[in-house]
Design a protein around this motif. Sequence first.
Motif: not given
Length: 870
Positions: A573, A719, A759, A772, A774, A780, A849, A853
């Motif tokens: 991370d 990401r 990612c 998962e 990110r 995430a 974020q 995700a």
Amino acid sequence: MDGIPSLRPLPALPLGTHAAPALVGAAPAPTSELVARETLRTPASTAARPRVRGKFLFVGDEKLYVRGVTYGAFEPDAEGREYTNLAIVERDFAQMAANGINTVRIPHTTPPRALLDVAHRHGLRVMVGLSAEQYIGYLIDRPPGAPDVEALIRARVRACAGHPALLCYALGNEIPALLARWLGHRKVERYLERLYRVVKEEDPEGLVTYVNYPTTEYLRLPFLDLICFNVYLESQDRFEAYLARLQNIAGERPLLMSELGLDSLRNGEGGQARSLDWQVRTAFAAGCAGVFVFSWTDEWYRHGQDVDDWAFGLTQADRSPKPALETVREAFVQAPFSPILPWPRISVVVCSYNGARTMRDCCEALRRVAYPDYEVIVVDDGSTDATASIAREYDVRLIRTANRGLSHARNLGWQAATGEIVAYLDDDAYPDPHWLTYLAATFLSTSHAGVGGPNIAPSGDGAIAECVARAPGGPVHVLVTDREAEHIPGCNMAFRRACLAAIGGFDARFRTAGDDVDFCWRLQERGWTLGFHPAALVWHHRRNSVRTYWRQQIGYGRAEAMLERKWPEKYNDAGHVRWTGRMYGSGLPYVLGWRRARVYHGVWGAAPFQSLYEPAPTLLASLPQMPEWHLMTAVLAGIAARGAVWSPLKFTLPLLAAAVLPSLAQAALGGARARFPERGLPWTARLARRLLTAALHFIQPLARLRGRIQEGLTPWRRRCRRRPGPLWPVTAAVWSEHWLDQDQRLRAMETDLRVDGVCVRRGGRVARWDLEVRGGFFGAARLLMGVEEHAGGKQLIRVRWWPVLPAAGPLLTLVFAVLTRGAVGDHAWIAAAVLGLGALLSAARVVEQCSAATATIREVVGRLRRSEAL
């Protein structure tokens, strides 16, 4: 897999043999008469003293492979002196020289100077034993009248100092493991270092070693000029594996097998000969600088009596030869390899952009490489200096192109290559004469797709270059095991041409750095492996100014950012590579930690192999190495500066000090532990080098941080594409008319995500989630899949995904919020506005974020639903 070449080694070699190059047009292997003649012709060359250059010993410009035997101990005369019968010594040394032996080790007694004179007449060199192990007990008790150990060692060195037959001094031989355990390894190490300095005071040009053995392998002796080990293993596989371990312990210094052998009394003379054949050949093939066979003769005397219950000698007590003598003679003649197999053609590719300063050294060294079938291709990547004109002076193929970057040049090189192996060398590096030999030998004996070796900074490049060589950020290799690599640096790497073609060569987006890391990962993604040979070394010039070092490290930071975008799953991370293996090389930063290394001694200290285990660095201890640590330090400094408008913010001053001190301590430790050639340097020059090395340790993360930020690798990076998604758990069901294993479905979803540049990582063995995604440093989302089986191969696929909030985002938001409230209460409106803005930005980044995700997972689940509907 279709289109992927099969990687396999060449057919296995006969017992005890290893392939090796013969020079083009070379004569057949010499007979005993020729060996004797050539050996006896060498006394004049022994006038020059041996020097250490990387992993090998050299006399002048000629590499010296030590082909030795141990000699003695013998029964002393009435006055307690050994080696007084020089007629016997003369006869023995003449017989040794006639059988290809060039070095004698006197292990237990310092020989008289007259013995060295005899050795010199026969072209032999001598490892002189100083027997310091006999006096280590005085570190426990020092009774009245105890000898002055330093004075004793000093006198013994004076008796031999400067003699032309001297190979090196051995401080001692196998300090007993139980005594070393009693004293503790640090006391033993300090004892040997003190005596090492005594030897250097008396004979500054003399080489110094200590003869260790596996039972005290854990001793850390970085001051020694070369590393010696006595090893007795009767399994070739185990011997090869242990030699690889010892090479990594030796690092950039030569490794000598100071004793190996087998008892013919218990194993038979034929068994001894067969064992010594593979022992000697394996040691040289593993990159050892030399071998001492134990021993020359079965005559041996210890502790007041003749030893007659073993027979390790190459000759009987009456000096009649055993079969092992002929075996060892042949192995020594053919060292480092036996010329019995055809060697693969190798294409050496040198890519250069304005490398005229070092190109001549590179081409000159390549001209002297001892390999039978190779070509050199120089790719001039748009140079504006004299690079091309220098290359034309040598027998190379010159390819000139417009400046398109390093990867493009490397691709031109392998595409033009005619060899089945393509070896890459930087224009500021030059190889050891046997560089290609060791690379090719590894390809012949393994199925590795690529092989690399160490790169060592040469001496004579100046004080700044010496400091840069001991600073972090240099080209290092990463090893998964002692012989398998995870990464090999671009200045010394070789690949099968078929593998280069199979994956399309190097990625042209990497113009100056990072292409070697990317290529290694792509090979391993195909299921191939990389090898490492410690003796396939090149000399690599380091930057000779602080400014060029700074610019180089900025470039490495940019390459890290580019790699993170292409290989997000390889990074954590915080944006740092998660290497599986361990880094090796000079200049690695020292990890600050409180956990001590531990020695494995075995029950009651009786383990035959006793190793030092370094604790794995904790996250807290590793933080000062990270570029982002300096970014956090800058943030704390900015907050502390706001204390001028709101005094409570001054509480960050202790935090600022706590952030700066570890970085300073780590840099200071790096400078203090750096080892420089001390001969002829005044203390002021040594101090200046250490201070500069410490400064380089401190600025290197700053340069990398600048490059990473310039290329977009920041803690606030995204990401996933910015798009709204749910901030709560979502469950979906997908009906499938076609049966498919859950693992295959998850792998397909993972592949889709990675194609989109997302990612994504898999859940571990104990995780309650499968994938998962990110969104970034602050958010995430995770996915869990369940499958219900129905009749007719039909399935109901259930998928659940939910947002995940790493602690950093909420914690940072909370801190800023608390500070904002305090500032408002004190009517510090400017501070409140700045801190409040920080809280809002942190919270907004968390929401953004996490939302991105979950939206990404929703999209990939939608693709799954649409594919099943078709």
